[in-house]
Each structure stands twice: as C-alpha cells, then as structure tokens.
Design a protein around this motif. Structure first.
Motif, PDB file in Angstrom:
ATOM      1  N   CYS A 179       0.821  -1.216   0.000  1.00 59.46           N
ATOM      2  CA  CYS A 179       0.000   0.000   0.000  1.00 59.46           C
ATOM      3  C   CYS A 179       0.855   1.266   0.000  1.00 59.46           C
ATOM      4  CB  CYS A 179      -0.923   0.005   1.211  1.00 59.46           C
ATOM      5  SG  CYS A 179      -2.214  -1.253   1.160  1.00 59.46           S
ATOM      6  N   GLU A 180       0.957   1.894  -1.157  1.00 61.59           N
ATOM      7  CA  GLU A 180       1.503   3.245  -1.291  1.00 61.59           C
ATOM      8  C   GLU A 180       0.703   3.929  -2.390  1.00 61.59           C
ATOM      9  OE1 GLU A 180       6.038   3.833  -0.653  1.00 61.59           O
ATOM     10  OE2 GLU A 180       5.829   1.992  -1.825  1.00 61.59           O
ATOM     11  N   ASP A 181       0.316   5.163  -2.158  1.00 64.53           N
ATOM     12  CA  ASP A 181      -0.495   5.876  -3.138  1.00 64.53           C
ATOM     13  C   ASP A 181       0.362   6.362  -4.304  1.00 64.53           C
ATOM     14  OD1 ASP A 181      -3.075   7.218  -3.911  1.00 64.53           O
ATOM     15  OD2 ASP A 181      -1.759   8.975  -3.777  1.00 64.53           O
ATOM     16  N   SER A 217      -2.964   5.155   1.129  1.00 69.96           N
ATOM     17  CA  SER A 217      -3.272   3.874   0.500  1.00 69.96           C
ATOM     18  C   SER A 217      -3.733   2.835   1.520  1.00 69.96           C
ATOM     19  CB  SER A 217      -2.031   3.369  -0.244  1.00 69.96           C
ATOM     20  OG  SER A 217      -2.310   2.169  -0.913  1.00 69.96           O
ATOM     21  N   SER A 218      -3.046   2.751   2.653  1.00 77.43           N
ATOM     22  CA  SER A 218      -3.413   1.765   3.674  1.00 77.43           C
ATOM     23  C   SER A 218      -4.813   2.012   4.219  1.00 77.43           C
ATOM     24  CB  SER A 218      -2.409   1.792   4.831  1.00 77.43           C
ATOM     25  OG  SER A 218      -1.139   1.368   4.411  1.00 77.43           O
ATOM     26  N   HIS A 233      -4.480  -8.432   4.675  1.00 74.86           N
ATOM     27  CA  HIS A 233      -3.172  -8.376   5.339  1.00 74.86           C
ATOM     28  C   HIS A 233      -2.322  -7.309   4.653  1.00 74.86           C
ATOM     29  CE1 HIS A 233       0.276  -9.806   7.565  1.00 74.86           C
ATOM     30  NE2 HIS A 233       0.916 -10.245   6.490  1.00 74.86           N
ATOM     31  N   ILE A 234      -1.903  -6.296   5.408  1.00 69.17           N
ATOM     32  CA  ILE A 234      -1.065  -5.232   4.842  1.00 69.17           C
ATOM     33  C   ILE A 234       0.408  -5.537   5.125  1.00 69.17           C
ATOM     34  CG2 ILE A 234      -0.471  -2.793   4.869  1.00 69.17           C
ATOM     35  CD1 ILE A 234      -3.238  -2.040   5.243  1.00 69.17           C
ATOM     36  N   LYS A 241       2.257   6.571  11.690  1.00 74.91           N
ATOM     37  CA  LYS A 241       0.853   6.921  11.488  1.00 74.91           C
ATOM     38  C   LYS A 241      -0.001   5.704  11.158  1.00 74.91           C
ATOM     39  CE  LYS A 241      -1.983  10.374   9.099  1.00 74.91           C
ATOM     40  NZ  LYS A 241      -2.005  11.457   8.076  1.00 74.91           N
ATOM     41  N   GLU A 242       0.545   4.796  10.355  1.00 78.43           N
ATOM     42  CA  GLU A 242      -0.228   3.616   9.965  1.00 78.43           C
ATOM     43  C   GLU A 242      -0.515   2.672  11.122  1.00 78.43           C
ATOM     44  OE1 GLU A 242       0.925   2.067   5.664  1.00 78.43           O
ATOM     45  OE2 GLU A 242       2.674   2.850   6.740  1.00 78.43           O
TER      46      GLU A 242
END
Length: 445
Positions: A179-181, A217-218, A233-234, A241-242
C-alpha cells in the motif's frame, strides 16, 4: 523412518521457555519430554546450552524466478534462508512474467518442488484484467492473493477502483497488499526532479515515498476490506501513522485485518542513508527514527502481527546506479532471525515474542497446517540457535545469489547451528544436506 533425538535444549515455544528433549520421526515431531535420553534414535544431538525454536515462516519474499534469475533463484534464496533458520517462505508474483495465471503459479511450485530446501507457497498476483483466473485459485493449496496497490509498474499495479472492489468482494481468502499511493509518489517525484534533475539524493527517498503516500493507500484499502468483510493483510508497515489503523483488542485468530513489519524498518532509519545509500532503498522507504520506534512498539503491543523480510535481491551493479535508476529492495532472509535475536540481546524483545511474531503468528494468520509450533504431531520445522556464538556478516558468507547484504560488517551475537525442514536436517554448522527438498505448504481453510 529415520529418527533424530535432540537432548537438553532450551525450548522456546507458545510463550514458554523450558528445558526439554524432542524426538523427530520421519517428517514429524514424535515426542516432546523432559527426559527422553533413554529413547533409541538414529541420531542424537546434545543441544545443551542452545535454544530450540520453531522454524521461521517468512510471509513475504521475492525470489526472482522465473525471468530475473541473474538476481536470484528459488534454489539460492531458499538455501540462504535455511542457513538463517527460515523453514518456510511465501513468494510474491512480481517475476517475469508476473504470476497472473494458474499455469504460471503451478510452474513456480514445480520449480520449488525440485530445488527449494525450504517449505514453500506462492501468491497469485492480481492485475486489472485477471479476476476470472484469480477466482480459480485453490485456497487450501495457495497462500493468498497479492495486490500491488501502488508502487509497481505495468499491469502489476491495480489502480482501477472497480477491479479493486471486485477482488475485495469476491476473493474467498487472504488478500495481501503493498500500500503506497501512486499519485502522491508521482507528484513528489516530479517536485524532486524539478529541484535536482536526474541527480536526486538517496536521502530524498523517504520524502518522495512519504508517510502520506503510505497512510492514504493503507487507510483506503482497510476501508475497502471493512466494507466487504475481506480477510486482508497489509505488508511492510513503514510509518508510525499507519500503526493506529490496527487493532490489538482481539485474538489474532479472530482478526480480519492484520499487518506485517519488516526487518529493515525495525533495523534502519533515515540516518542510515548517508552510510548505506541505495543499499537500504526499499519500497516503502525506510523512514524516521520515530517511525522505526513506533513500528517496534506496535509489534510489541500486537497491533502488528508478524515480522518478515520482503527479501528482494538485486545485483551490486544494479544497486550501484544513481538513485533514480537503482531498484528498490535487498536481501535479508539469511539474517532475519539473527537480526531479531539482537533485539533480544539489547533487551528490546523477549525470545518468546520473537518466536510468536516469526513462527506462531504467520501459521495462525495464514492458517498453515501443522507448522509454526513445536508440537507433537506437527512437522519438524525447528531451529537450534547458539545465543553466544558471535559472527560477522561479510560478502564472503552471504549466501544470496546477489552476493551482498546491507548488514555487512554487523557482528551478530547469535548463530543458527541446525535447521530441520519437515524433519530433514537441511543445515548443520555451515554444511547443507540438499538430498531432500522442502514441501508445499497447505492451509486449513
């Protein structure tokens, strides 16, 4: 069936540390006891003073086969893992061609059955147009579906909202995601290119692939998973922050949304770019010391569930390019357990917690059959470690095909001495027995 008796070991398992003996018969653990010394066995190992752990299960590796075998192969990387106590791995679909079909998936399993010293599974990959193929996956024999939600190229990047909805609503098992934008990263890249041209300093990496890109993204992906009740599952959480996105109020068995931390985000921070440059260039980026500390805190309080490597070798030549041309990723599999054992020596993490995050929890999270624990009737995936045998990482003892490590020069206090894979002693004091290969993982779903 061949039997091996391990005596006088300090066994670390299921939250306990106790001295005991283990009898292995064939592929399985036959008996665990306090005094099995009178038991007859083909081989007896006196493990006095050593620690017996369940083998490490790494849920995220990139072994580069097929198509990128100048960097690594399933054989070389699984072998390097076994030397470091990794008995099972789950490999990602960004090979060449990408693993988008059942046929390509089975080709990887065939290669592994013939060459991999460790037990294995492979993710099928998502693209913008392979939903029908993904839905043919036998979820009892395949670890899961991998989606690159940003930070990839070509058709590996799934950025069509309609397709994402379909995967999250229809796939019946675990979805793992990077997950990365992508748009945030592109905007940041453009700004740094305008400032530096083609000579962007590597220290800019965590500013280009910043916390905003990760969190955006996350949080979006978690919202999608909650909407559809997806088992999600990330991978490789890299920001403080996440960590707030994850829950520690319920047992892992009941979690629908889980998270992984990687060795490099626990070991390095952005102060290390000056010394190591592209050799610690990963996606997501190694970020600040505060991010590093908060990720460790989330591992310890169980918001983050597993520790893995994201082992992703590139050649020295490739890594020696200028920042904008150097690929992201590096080899860590051989050193993952010994690196985490340094956290034990530093007083940051108990042995029981290391075993939980690297062995027990991956088995629970992926519902792996009869692995991840030292239990009677389970596969004998076990590792003997000497906690007082220092050794230094050098180019000469790196076993990954790429021939380098970002940990070169580090002296570890602990060393893996024996690795059993499904009952077979595959590694002993620097010597491999490659006569028996690892097994395909199966899943109780």
């Amino acid at each position: 069936m061949r039997t091996t008796l391990i005596l006088n070991a300090n066994i670390v398992n299921e939250g306990e540390l106790f001295q005991g003996d283990v009898l292995i018969k064939g592929q399985y653990i036959e008996k665990i006891g306090k005094d099995l010394s009178s038991t007859k066995a083909d081989r007896v190992i006196d493990a006095k003073g050593k620690y017996l752990l369940p083998g490490v299960i790494d849920d995220q590796v990139h072994f580069r086969e097929p198509g990128l075998t100048h960097k690594a192969t399933i054989y070389t990387e699984a072998r390097s893992g076994v030397a470091g106590g990794v008995t099972s791995f789950m490999e990602m679909p960004n090979t060449n061609p990408p693993t988008f079909t059942q046929e390509l998936l089975e080709q990887k399993f065939q290669i592994a059955s013939q060459t991999a010293l460790a037990n294995h599974s492979f993710f099928i990959g998502a693209s913008n147009d392979n939903l029908d193929e993904v839905m043919k996956t036998d979820i009892t024999k395949v670890c899961g579906l991998k989606i690159f939600m940003g930070s990839s190229t070509g058709n590996l990047l799934v950025d069509d909202p309609v397709k994402l909805e379909q995967f999250f609503s229809q796939f019946p098992s675990l979805i793992a995601a990077h997950c990365e934008d992508e748009q945030t990263i592109r905007n940041n890249t453009a700004a740094f290119k305008e400032k530096y041209g083609d000579d962007i300093p590597v220290e800019s990496h965590p500013l280009i692939r910043n916390a905003e890109a990760c969190y955006k993204s996350s949080s979006f992906a978690i919202g999608l998973a909650k909407k559809h009740g997806t088992r999600f599952h990330i991978l490789h959480i890299s920001t403080a922050k996440e960590t707030a996105l994850f829950d520690n109020s319920i047992p892992l068995e009941k979690k629908k949304i889980t998270a992984e931390a990687c060795i490099h985000h626990l070991w390095f921070n952005d102060n290390d770019y000056k010394r190591l440059g592209n050799f610690i260039k990963w996606n997501p980026a190694v970020k600040s010391a505060n991010d590093q500390q908060e990720i460790l805190k989330a591992v310890l309080d169980d918001r983050i569930d597993v520790i893995a490597t994201d082992h992703a070798p590139h050649t020295l030549e490739e890594k020696s390019n200028p920042y904008s041309k150097a690929p992201s990723g590096g080899p860590l599999l051989q050193h993952s357990l010994t690196a985490m054992l340094e956290f034990y020596h530093q007083g940051k993490m108990k042995l029981e917690k290391i075993v939980e995050k690297m062995s027990h929890n991956p088995a629970i999270l992926f519902q792996i059959n009869k692995r991840g624990y030292i239990r009677e009737g389970y596969f004998a995936d076990i590792v003997l470690v000497d906690l007082e045998r220092p050794w230094t990482v050098t180019k000469g003892n790196v076993l990954s095909k790429c021939g380098w490590s970002p940990l070169e020069g580090v002296t570890f206090k602990s060393q893996v001495t024996h690795t059993f894979v499904s009952g077979h002693l595959a590694y002993e004091n620097g010597v491999f027995d490659e006569s028996v290969k690892g097994l395909r993982l199966t899943f109780s779903r």
